[in-house]
Design a protein around this motif. Structure first.
Motif, PDB file in Angstrom:
ATOM      1  N   ALA A 110      63.043  42.367  46.115  1.00  0.00           N
ATOM      2  CA  ALA A 110      63.758  41.459  46.920  1.00  0.00           C
ATOM      3  C   ALA A 110      63.045  40.141  47.384  1.00  0.00           C
ATOM      4  O   ALA A 110      63.274  39.267  47.351  1.00  0.00           O
ATOM      5  N   THR A 111      61.858  40.356  47.681  1.00  0.00           N
ATOM      6  CA  THR A 111      60.520  39.471  48.008  1.00  0.00           C
ATOM      7  C   THR A 111      60.424  38.514  46.889  1.00  0.00           C
ATOM      8  O   THR A 111      60.479  37.478  47.165  1.00  0.00           O
ATOM      9  N   THR A 145      60.218  54.185  45.992  1.00  0.00           N
ATOM     10  CA  THR A 145      61.504  53.408  45.658  1.00  0.00           C
ATOM     11  C   THR A 145      61.892  52.274  46.629  1.00  0.00           C
ATOM     12  O   THR A 145      62.148  51.103  46.161  1.00  0.00           O
ATOM     13  N   ASP A 146      61.714  52.791  47.920  1.00  0.00           N
ATOM     14  CA  ASP A 146      62.027  51.627  48.945  1.00  0.00           C
ATOM     15  C   ASP A 146      61.080  50.474  48.792  1.00  0.00           C
ATOM     16  O   ASP A 146      61.344  49.256  48.806  1.00  0.00           O
ATOM     17  N   SER A 147      59.725  50.821  48.365  1.00  0.00           N
ATOM     18  CA  SER A 147      58.720  49.671  48.489  1.00  0.00           C
ATOM     19  C   SER A 147      58.723  48.924  47.066  1.00  0.00           C
ATOM     20  O   SER A 147      58.838  47.574  46.995  1.00  0.00           O
ATOM     21  N   CYS A 197      53.479  45.999  46.223  1.00  0.00           N
ATOM     22  CA  CYS A 197      53.463  46.399  45.108  1.00  0.00           C
ATOM     23  C   CYS A 197      52.123  47.516  45.226  1.00  0.00           C
ATOM     24  O   CYS A 197      52.561  48.737  44.536  1.00  0.00           O
ATOM     25  N   TYR A 198      51.293  47.503  46.299  1.00  0.00           N
ATOM     26  CA  TYR A 198      50.318  48.292  46.308  1.00  0.00           C
ATOM     27  C   TYR A 198      51.060  49.662  47.093  1.00  0.00           C
ATOM     28  O   TYR A 198      50.659  50.642  46.833  1.00  0.00           O
ATOM     29  N   MET A 199      51.837  49.613  47.843  1.00  0.00           N
ATOM     30  CA  MET A 199      52.459  50.669  48.761  1.00  0.00           C
ATOM     31  C   MET A 199      53.418  51.362  47.585  1.00  0.00           C
ATOM     32  O   MET A 199      53.633  52.619  47.825  1.00  0.00           O
ATOM     33  N   PHE A 200      54.125  50.557  46.792  1.00  0.00           N
ATOM     34  CA  PHE A 200      54.952  51.434  45.661  1.00  0.00           C
ATOM     35  C   PHE A 200      53.994  52.073  44.948  1.00  0.00           C
ATOM     36  O   PHE A 200      54.084  53.557  44.605  1.00  0.00           O
ATOM     37  N   LEU A 201      52.763  51.625  44.656  1.00  0.00           N
ATOM     38  CA  LEU A 201      51.739  52.424  43.658  1.00  0.00           C
ATOM     39  C   LEU A 201      51.379  53.763  44.264  1.00  0.00           C
ATOM     40  O   LEU A 201      51.441  54.847  43.659  1.00  0.00           O
ATOM     41  N   TYR A 202      50.810  53.522  45.405  1.00  0.00           N
ATOM     42  CA  TYR A 202      50.311  54.737  46.218  1.00  0.00           C
ATOM     43  C   TYR A 202      51.318  55.804  46.448  1.00  0.00           C
ATOM     44  O   TYR A 202      50.992  56.889  46.361  1.00  0.00           O
TER      45      TYR A 202
END
Length: 388
Positions: free
Chosen positions: A177-178, A169-171, A146-151
């Motif tokens: 998925a997780t 998008t990948d994050s 979630c953090y990786m997606f946001l930044y």
């Protein structure tokens, strides 16, 4: 974490339009992504081994592929920052789009592999071993992703980066998925219902769709997509804010990568104006466009007769004919050439790309309307397309 590292390692970190700052952010985010994804792969692989879950193990290798995606992003930004050379005089900025496309292809590949392994799991289910450690690792993984997606999303918007948006998008797909894997593990433990394989199929489909969406967004600029309406409006407002500019047309925006934009347009000026004064004004506008929009601008002057009564009358007449056909039509470069037997009305008509009438048929309709009122008028028409 990324914000803190940016303050430490990136000079002028708020100057998002600077190619050097863009490159530094791309390399930094790529390095952070590699580190975090390798940590997640290690944790999830251990969790998958402890719980005997194909979904968790597959999710672990998905994170390993994400580390590869981060490497692609890092290399892409590094190569995109290369200076122009004789072979590529407009720089290498489009490599960033290619990096985003490669990330999208990796997402699609992992989605397909997860679908394959999940279908096998449906027909050959295995008993899942419940492990509190595995549950904890999955929960932490969701928070990290979630953090990786946001930044990545935030910087993707600020930098207008297709590669970073694809990574975001990948994050996001990894987060979903997780979450599905965690839900399947808990349901299997508390109810005995084995949905591990089915969850894997749903997650695989979601990942494939995310990969397709990311690929679509990176292919469009490579093919030469139309500029944003807001960007076109900025250009129009800047040019038309100068006294003596009567209109603009034939605007073309060439995108050679983020921060590497070439603009060309025609600016209408009074035909009876002083040529040196007008040329100086055009130079000023070109520099202003470059300073404000961080682009290279080239403007062609089009002289327009503003004091010839016959030209003005016929211009208004032809505009009325165009409005009879469609309110979406416009024209420019109108001039007349009078002769002993007839008068040529020469002009360009601008239509939307989805206009229902073919260009040749439209020109014939306009010509017929003009000659219907005056057989001595002949229209010479060029049909253009609207930029947006």
């Amino acid at each position: 974490m990324v914000t803190l590292l940016a303050k430490i390692f990136i000079k002028s970190q708020n100057d998002m339009k600077s190619p050097a700052v863009r490159q530094a952010y791309g390399i930094l985010c790529g390095a952070v992504g590699i580190f975090l994804n390798l940590c997640l792969f290690t944790g999830k692989f251990i969790a998958g081994s402890l719980s005997n879950s194909i979904a968790i193990t597959a999710d672990a290798f998905n994170n390993l592929s994400d580390a590869g995606s981060s490497i692609i992003t890092l290399i892409g930004f590094k190569m995109a920052g290369q200076k122009p050379d004789p072979t590529h005089p407009f720089g290498h900025g489009r490599i960033e789009y290619i990096a985003g496309l490669l990330v999208s292809l990796v997402i699609l590949l992992m989605g397909a592999e997860l679908l394959k392994s999940s279908v096998t799991k449906i027909f050959h289910p295995e008993e899942l071993a419940f492990s509190p450690i595995a549950i904890g690792i999955l929960a932490v993984s969701i928070l990290v992703k979630c953090y990786m997606f946001l930044y990545n999303r935030s910087l993707g918007k600020k930098l207008d980066s297709a590669a970073m948006t694809a990574t975001a998008t990948d994050s996001l797909s990894d987060t979903v998925a997780t979450s599905a894997v965690l839900a399947a593990t808990l349901i299997a433990h508390f109810t005995g219902v084995k949905i591990d394989g089915w969850c894997g199929v749903l997650v695989g489909l979601f990942i494939c769709y995310a990969g397709y969406s990311a690929a679509r967004d990176t292919i469009s600029p490579l093919l030469g997509q139309a500029p944003d309406k807001e960007f076109v409006m900025q250009i129009n407002n800047i040019v038309m804010s100068h006294e003596g500019i009567l209109g603009i047309h034939d605007l073309i925006v060439h995108n050679y990568g983020p921060g590497r934009i070439l603009i060309s347009l025609h600016a209408e000026v009074p035909a009876d104006g002083d040529i040196l004064t007008l040329h100086d004004k055009i130079d000023t506008i070109e520099h202003e466009l470059g300073d404000i929009l961080n682009c290279h601008a080239v403007i062609h002057m089009d002289p327009i007769c503003t004091k010839d009564e016959e030209t003005s009358r016929l211009r208004v007449l032809v505009k009325g004919y165009l409005k009879e056909i469609s309110e979406t039509l416009s024209m420019h470069d109108f001039r007349i050439v009078a002769g002993p037997t007839h008068t040529n009305l020469i002009f360009d008509v601008v239509t939307p790309y989805d206009f229902p009438i073919a260009d040749n048929d439209l020109a014939k309709q306009i010509q017929e309307r003009i000659r219907r009122d005056n057989p001595n008028y002949f229209a010479v028409i060029e049909v253009d397309k609207q930029m947006v």
